[in-house]
Write a protein that holds these residues in place. Sequence first.
Motif, PDB file in Angstrom:
ATOM      1  N   THR A 159     -34.156 -72.462 -15.727  1.00 50.33           N
ATOM      2  CA  THR A 159     -32.713 -72.668 -15.825  1.00 50.33           C
ATOM      3  C   THR A 159     -32.364 -73.049 -17.254  1.00 50.33           C
ATOM      4  O   THR A 159     -32.974 -73.944 -17.828  1.00 50.33           O
ATOM      5  N   ARG A 160     -31.377 -72.354 -17.824  1.00 54.98           N
ATOM      6  CA  ARG A 160     -30.929 -72.651 -19.179  1.00 54.98           C
ATOM      7  C   ARG A 160     -29.427 -72.934 -19.163  1.00 54.98           C
ATOM      8  O   ARG A 160     -28.632 -72.117 -18.690  1.00 54.98           O
ATOM      9  N   ARG A 161     -29.049 -74.108 -19.655  1.00 54.26           N
ATOM     10  CA  ARG A 161     -27.636 -74.462 -19.791  1.00 54.26           C
ATOM     11  C   ARG A 161     -27.218 -74.172 -21.232  1.00 54.26           C
ATOM     12  O   ARG A 161     -27.706 -74.813 -22.176  1.00 54.26           O
ATOM     13  N   LEU A 162     -26.324 -73.201 -21.399  1.00 58.45           N
ATOM     14  CA  LEU A 162     -25.972 -72.709 -22.726  1.00 58.45           C
ATOM     15  C   LEU A 162     -25.218 -73.748 -23.554  1.00 58.45           C
ATOM     16  O   LEU A 162     -25.409 -73.826 -24.778  1.00 58.45           O
ATOM     17  N   SER A 163     -24.376 -74.558 -22.932  1.00 55.19           N
ATOM     18  CA  SER A 163     -23.561 -75.508 -23.684  1.00 55.19           C
ATOM     19  C   SER A 163     -24.392 -76.609 -24.326  1.00 55.19           C
ATOM     20  O   SER A 163     -23.994 -77.183 -25.349  1.00 55.19           O
ATOM     21  N   THR A 164     -25.565 -76.909 -23.754  1.00 52.96           N
ATOM     22  CA  THR A 164     -26.415 -77.980 -24.287  1.00 52.96           C
ATOM     23  C   THR A 164     -27.763 -77.475 -24.797  1.00 52.96           C
ATOM     24  O   THR A 164     -28.570 -78.278 -25.281  1.00 52.96           O
ATOM     25  N   ASN A 165     -28.010 -76.155 -24.663  1.00 47.85           N
ATOM     26  CA  ASN A 165     -29.308 -75.578 -25.034  1.00 47.85           C
ATOM     27  C   ASN A 165     -30.460 -76.263 -24.302  1.00 47.85           C
ATOM     28  O   ASN A 165     -31.564 -76.401 -24.834  1.00 47.85           O
ATOM     29  N   GLU A 166     -30.203 -76.700 -23.085  1.00 50.37           N
ATOM     30  CA  GLU A 166     -31.215 -77.399 -22.283  1.00 50.37           C
ATOM     31  C   GLU A 166     -31.909 -76.416 -21.348  1.00 50.37           C
ATOM     32  O   GLU A 166     -31.260 -75.649 -20.628  1.00 50.37           O
ATOM     33  N   ASN A 167     -33.247 -76.442 -21.352  1.00 49.34           N
ATOM     34  CA  ASN A 167     -34.048 -75.584 -20.479  1.00 49.34           C
ATOM     35  C   ASN A 167     -34.815 -76.433 -19.465  1.00 49.34           C
ATOM     36  O   ASN A 167     -35.359 -77.481 -19.822  1.00 49.34           O
ATOM     37  N   THR A 168     -34.868 -75.958 -18.238  1.00 51.04           N
ATOM     38  CA  THR A 168     -35.659 -76.613 -17.193  1.00 51.04           C
ATOM     39  C   THR A 168     -36.533 -75.561 -16.527  1.00 51.04           C
ATOM     40  O   THR A 168     -36.020 -74.575 -15.978  1.00 51.04           O
ATOM     41  N   LEU A 169     -37.835 -75.752 -16.585  1.00 50.01           N
ATOM     42  CA  LEU A 169     -38.789 -74.848 -15.958  1.00 50.01           C
ATOM     43  C   LEU A 169     -39.480 -75.568 -14.816  1.00 50.01           C
ATOM     44  O   LEU A 169     -40.025 -76.659 -14.997  1.00 50.01           O
ATOM     45  N   THR A 170     -39.441 -74.953 -13.647  1.00 43.13           N
ATOM     46  CA  THR A 170     -40.097 -75.518 -12.464  1.00 43.13           C
ATOM     47  C   THR A 170     -41.031 -74.467 -11.879  1.00 43.13           C
ATOM     48  O   THR A 170     -40.635 -73.316 -11.680  1.00 43.13           O
ATOM     49  N   VAL A 171     -42.266 -74.856 -11.637  1.00 44.25           N
ATOM     50  CA  VAL A 171     -43.235 -73.965 -10.997  1.00 44.25           C
ATOM     51  C   VAL A 171     -43.738 -74.633  -9.726  1.00 44.25           C
ATOM     52  O   VAL A 171     -43.727 -75.867  -9.602  1.00 44.25           O
ATOM     53  N   GLY A 172     -44.163 -73.830  -8.775  1.00 47.39           N
ATOM     54  CA  GLY A 172     -44.645 -74.398  -7.526  1.00 47.39           C
ATOM     55  C   GLY A 172     -45.412 -73.381  -6.722  1.00 47.39           C
ATOM     56  O   GLY A 172     -45.620 -72.241  -7.152  1.00 47.39           O
ATOM     57  N   GLY A 173     -45.820 -73.801  -5.552  1.00 50.71           N
ATOM     58  CA  GLY A 173     -46.581 -72.905  -4.699  1.00 50.71           C
ATOM     59  C   GLY A 173     -46.658 -73.404  -3.275  1.00 50.71           C
ATOM     60  O   GLY A 173     -46.322 -74.556  -2.966  1.00 50.71           O
ATOM     61  N   LYS A 181     -34.931 -67.444  -1.761  1.00 49.19           N
ATOM     62  CA  LYS A 181     -36.365 -67.574  -1.469  1.00 49.19           C
ATOM     63  C   LYS A 181     -37.025 -68.570  -2.420  1.00 49.19           C
ATOM     64  O   LYS A 181     -37.793 -69.438  -2.002  1.00 49.19           O
ATOM     65  N   ALA A 182     -36.716 -68.465  -3.710  1.00 52.81           N
ATOM     66  CA  ALA A 182     -37.303 -69.389  -4.685  1.00 52.81           C
ATOM     67  C   ALA A 182     -36.765 -70.804  -4.479  1.00 52.81           C
ATOM     68  O   ALA A 182     -37.515 -71.788  -4.538  1.00 52.81           O
ATOM     69  N   LYS A 183     -35.465 -70.918  -4.234  1.00 55.24           N
ATOM     70  CA  LYS A 183     -34.864 -72.235  -4.033  1.00 55.24           C
ATOM     71  C   LYS A 183     -35.469 -72.945  -2.829  1.00 55.24           C
ATOM     72  O   LYS A 183     -35.798 -74.135  -2.883  1.00 55.24           O
ATOM     73  N   ASP A 184     -35.649 -72.216  -1.726  1.00 57.18           N
ATOM     74  CA  ASP A 184     -36.228 -72.825  -0.523  1.00 57.18           C
ATOM     75  C   ASP A 184     -37.667 -73.266  -0.750  1.00 57.18           C
ATOM     76  O   ASP A 184     -38.076 -74.346  -0.300  1.00 57.18           O
ATOM     77  N   LEU A 185     -38.426 -72.435  -1.449  1.00 53.03           N
ATOM     78  CA  LEU A 185     -39.831 -72.780  -1.678  1.00 53.03           C
ATOM     79  C   LEU A 185     -39.955 -74.015  -2.573  1.00 53.03           C
ATOM     80  O   LEU A 185     -40.878 -74.815  -2.414  1.00 53.03           O
ATOM     81  N   LEU A 186     -38.996 -74.218  -3.473  1.00 56.09           N
ATOM     82  CA  LEU A 186     -39.055 -75.359  -4.397  1.00 56.09           C
ATOM     83  C   LEU A 186     -38.404 -76.622  -3.840  1.00 56.09           C
ATOM     84  O   LEU A 186     -38.710 -77.727  -4.309  1.00 56.09           O
ATOM     85  N   THR A 187     -37.512 -76.491  -2.871  1.00 53.74           N
ATOM     86  CA  THR A 187     -36.760 -77.675  -2.426  1.00 53.74           C
ATOM     87  C   THR A 187     -36.801 -77.937  -0.926  1.00 53.74           C
ATOM     88  O   THR A 187     -36.692 -79.096  -0.502  1.00 53.74           O
ATOM     89  N   LYS A 188     -36.929 -76.915  -0.114  1.00 52.47           N
ATOM     90  CA  LYS A 188     -36.814 -77.107   1.337  1.00 52.47           C
ATOM     91  C   LYS A 188     -37.926 -78.007   1.885  1.00 52.47           C
ATOM     92  O   LYS A 188     -39.090 -77.868   1.506  1.00 52.47           O
ATOM     93  N   ASP A 189     -37.556 -78.930   2.758  1.00 52.86           N
ATOM     94  CA  ASP A 189     -38.448 -79.859   3.468  1.00 52.86           C
ATOM     95  C   ASP A 189     -38.940 -81.022   2.618  1.00 52.86           C
ATOM     96  O   ASP A 189     -39.596 -81.922   3.144  1.00 52.86           O
ATOM     97  N   TYR A 190     -38.647 -81.033   1.317  1.00 48.42           N
ATOM     98  CA  TYR A 190     -38.971 -82.214   0.518  1.00 48.42           C
ATOM     99  C   TYR A 190     -37.985 -83.320   0.894  1.00 48.42           C
ATOM    100  O   TYR A 190     -36.768 -83.125   0.838  1.00 48.42           O
TER     101      TYR A 190
END
Length: 277
Positions: A204-218, A15-24
């Motif tokens: 999303t947090r990648r443990l091997s690189t300590n990289e964080n990605t935060l995405t918000v939408g609506g 549900k979250a993936k579709d709302l953030l990516t679908k139809d773009y």
Amino acid sequence: MAMKGPGLFSDIGKKAKDLLTKDYNYDQKLTVSTVSASGVGLTSTAVKKGGLYSLDVSSVYKYKNTLVDIKVDTESNISTTLTVLDVLPSTKLVTFVKLPDYNSGKVEVQYFHENASFATSSGMKPSPVVEFSGTAGAQGLAFGAEAGFDTATGKFTKYSAGIGVTNPDYHAAIILADKGDTIKVSGVYHLDEKQKTSAVAELTRRLSTNENTLTVGGLYTVYPQTTVKARLNNTGKLAALLQHEVKPKSLLTISSEFDTKALDRLPKFGLALVLRP
């Protein structure tokens, strides 16, 4: 065959993936669908990506519990998907073959139960990659895991696990993916009963690189035929989408994305028109 139970592992966090990516979409795309008197569906899709054009034509025919989908594209690829519903009780069989690259073929079996679902797939080459996933749950709570094993090398290609919670007001999920290297937490909250307005967030947090990605939408439904969506991540990428139903089942979608930290760069624009009978 109506899907029952907790759904497949791929449905956790969907549900979250579709709302953030679908139809773009940031290309120019035209899709025209027709249905013949005999029930055969024909869909033609033309895409302009940069200065390149591509075209594919697909035909879909349904007979009783069997669905046949054949697609031909401008690169001389022929893809065939055969889906058989209820080949056994509550079981779906999906076979995919692509020519001339027949090694990309795959056979998948899906089983759905009130409190569990399973899916397993295997490639068609001599030493294929075999994948398996399972989900169990009830009353909106689902636990699942998946794994892929390469029989040629004797090594796992992937393994993941996840938990999903669903109710009429919200959807939440936690997934441990990429062989334990990535943690993904997502949630969707509907601000009204008819789900015309929704908010979504994904971390999303990648443990091997300590990289964080935060995405918000609506998502906001302006009119019954018009919907707008937007998303923004912590790297400064801002995207927006407007989708309008020009007539029943036919959609016009306009998308754009730009980098708020590099305003000198040209933004991306996309236009997609889907015409259905």
